[in-house]
Design a protein around this motif. Structure first.
Motif, short mmCIF file in Angstrom:
data_model
loop_
_atom_site.label_atom_id
_atom_site.label_comp_id
_atom_site.label_asym_id
_atom_site.label_seq_id
_atom_site.Cartn_x
_atom_site.Cartn_y
_atom_site.Cartn_z
N ILE A 80 114.47 43.01 127.51
CA ILE A 80 115.35 44.08 127.02
C ILE A 80 114.63 44.89 125.94
CG2 ILE A 80 117.47 44.55 125.74
CD1 ILE A 80 118.68 42.08 127.16
N ALA A 81 113.96 44.20 125.02
CA ALA A 81 113.25 44.90 123.95
C ALA A 81 112.16 45.80 124.50
CB ALA A 81 112.65 43.88 122.97
N LEU A 113 115.16 45.36 117.23
CA LEU A 113 114.31 44.22 117.58
C LEU A 113 114.64 43.01 116.71
CD1 LEU A 113 112.05 43.04 119.26
CD2 LEU A 113 110.39 44.07 117.69
N LEU A 114 114.88 43.24 115.44
CA LEU A 114 115.29 42.14 114.55
C LEU A 114 116.61 41.53 115.00
CD1 LEU A 114 114.50 43.16 110.85
CD2 LEU A 114 113.66 41.16 112.10
N GLU A 115 117.54 42.37 115.42
CA GLU A 115 118.83 41.86 115.91
C GLU A 115 118.63 41.00 117.15
OE1 GLU A 115 122.47 44.58 115.23
OE2 GLU A 115 120.82 45.96 115.64
N ILE A 116 117.74 41.45 118.03
CA ILE A 116 117.46 40.70 119.27
C ILE A 116 116.87 39.34 118.95
CG2 ILE A 116 115.97 40.65 121.31
CD1 ILE A 116 116.32 43.70 121.50
N ILE A 117 115.98 39.29 117.97
CA ILE A 117 115.30 38.05 117.62
C ILE A 117 116.21 37.10 116.84
CG2 ILE A 117 113.39 37.04 116.29
CD1 ILE A 117 111.90 39.74 116.76
N THR A 118 116.94 37.64 115.88
CA THR A 118 117.70 36.81 114.94
C THR A 118 119.14 36.56 115.33
OG1 THR A 118 118.44 38.69 113.58
CG2 THR A 118 116.27 37.74 113.08
N GLY A 119 119.71 37.45 116.16
CA GLY A 119 121.12 37.34 116.49
C GLY A 119 122.02 37.79 115.35
N ARG A 120 121.44 38.43 114.33
CA ARG A 120 122.20 38.94 113.19
C ARG A 120 122.45 40.44 113.35
NH1 ARG A 120 121.75 36.48 107.79
NH2 ARG A 120 121.32 34.25 108.02
N LYS A 121 123.54 40.92 112.77
CA LYS A 121 123.86 42.33 112.82
C LYS A 121 123.10 43.09 111.74
CE LYS A 121 128.55 41.49 114.54
NZ LYS A 121 130.01 41.68 114.29
N ALA A 122 122.89 44.38 111.98
CA ALA A 122 122.19 45.22 111.01
C ALA A 122 122.91 45.19 109.67
CB ALA A 122 122.09 46.65 111.52
#
Length: 382
Positions: A181-182, A271-280
């Motif tokens: 996806i990324a 990309l950070l959201e995809i990796i971490t599962g955290r919201k912006a």
């Protein structure tokens, strides 16, 4: 899929106007483009968007639909056909009688934030730009004060749907799917930046605007805030600050000066959201963890803490080296100084490689003889 000013304070409601003003379209897309009267088609001037730069000179104008046709397609916009809603209005699943095609129909709220200008920009952009990682606009409706957009139907919804508040029984995104996806989203952005002529600044890249088709194939959607990028000797486009809070590049939020690197920053957040599962931005987190970048930056400095950044939903099933490389790309994209961020083409190279490394959780190994490309470096310009 809606938008708010980057400051976090939404504009007040605007009155709808029955006619689309020429100056509004020029301001929204950029001073060097002009609205196209009548049927949408590619302008032959050198200042219009030219999709032929990537070898595709064919252009199919968007279809026009009557409001009656789209009301019929959605069974009069019944609640059971509703796919989602946001600041723009509502999106319905429908079926066109003329072609029996399943589509997604976005009905803009007549009192909402997305007005005539954004509607016309989206129609123009998606009529002229075509790529496997951009959502396909089938047509539009502009009957009276009704504004509707008709897209291809993306059966798996948005990336946001698969990262957060995942319902029981729903498949979790594994590492391979996340990298696919990324990489695909980055390719869509690369097309806008490097293949479209002049380049296009997306300006609203976020997880809810990345839609997923069969096989989790990603496509960028919602182009109402897109602008034509700087050309010639110009280094940036000056515009009012719009976008979604948490995704805006700091220099754009502070000065209104928009560049392609502004999109690269937004991509880094995704990309950070995809990796971490955290919201912006997540106000449910502790004070120091509500802003994703603020939380991540101290951890970027210590490789031993990288494993703490992986989404717990992955349950440890990811390649450590792949995690480090993906986090390195994200860290460069969210550099505070725009000229320290990589160009999107280098991001695509790195993520395409990572997506090609098939991680097998059973053997805990990567099946690929290919050598890793160099990590993207920052490049000045753009």
């Amino acid at each position: 899929m809606g938008w708010i000013p980057c400051s976090g304070n939404p504009d007040g409601k605007k009155k709808r106007k029955s006619k689309m003003k020429k100056m509004e379209v020029q301001e929204s897309m950029g001073d060097h483009t002009k609205p196209i009267p009548g049927k949408l088609k590619r302008n032959s001037s050198t200042n219009s968007i030219d999709p032929s730069k990537n070898g595709n000179s064919d252009h199919i104008a968007a279809q026009t639909f009557t409001f009656r046709e789209l009301a019929t397609a959605t069974r009069n916009f019944r609640t059971e056909c509703l796919l989602g809603e946001g600041g723009f209005g509502r999106v319905y699943k429908g079926r066109l009688d003329s072609t029996n095609q399943v589509v997604a129909i976005k009905q803009l709220d007549r009192d909402g934030l997305q007005g005539n200008r954004e509607f016309l920009v989206e129609v123009l952009m998606l009529s002229l730009l075509h790529h496997p990682n951009l959502v396909n606009l089938i047509g539009y409706c502009a009957d009276g004060d009704q504004r509707l957009l008709v897209y291809e139907y993306m059966p798996l919804g948005s990336l946001e749907d698969h990262l957060y508040d995942v319902s029981l029984g729903k498949k979790r995104l594994d590492w391979n799917t996340r990298m696919k996806i990324a990489a695909g989203a980055a390719k869509g952005l690369e097309y806008l930046h490097d293949k479209a002529n002049p380049p296009v600044i997306y300006r609203d890249l976020k997880c809810s605007n990345i839609l997923l088709g069969e096989g989790y194939h990603p496509k960028l959607s919602d182009f109402g805030l897109a602008k034509l990028g700087p050309v010639g000797e110009n280094t940036h486009v000056s515009t009012r600050v719009m976008g979604t809070y948490g995704y805006c590049a700091p220099e754009y939020a502070m000065t209104g000066q928009l560049t392609l690197k502004s999109d690269v920053y937004s991509f880094g957040i995704v990309l950070l959201e995809i990796i971490t599962g955290r919201k912006a931005i997540d106000n449910s987190k502790a004070a120091g963890e509500q802003n994703l970048v603020a939380w991540a930056k101290p951890l970027f400095k210590d490789r031993r803490k990288f494993s703490q950044m992986a989404d717990p939903m992955l349950q440890g099933q990811y390649p450590p080296r792949g995690l480090y490389q993906a986090l390195a790309v994200a860290a460069m994209c969210v550099q505070e100084q725009a000229n320290m961020r990589p160009v999107i083409a280098d991001v695509v190279t790195a993520l395409t490689y990572l997506a090609s490394q098939r991680y097998d959780p059973n053997s805990h190994s990567l099946q690929s003889p290919r050598l890793a490309p160099p990590t993207p470096t920052s490049k000045r310009g753009r």
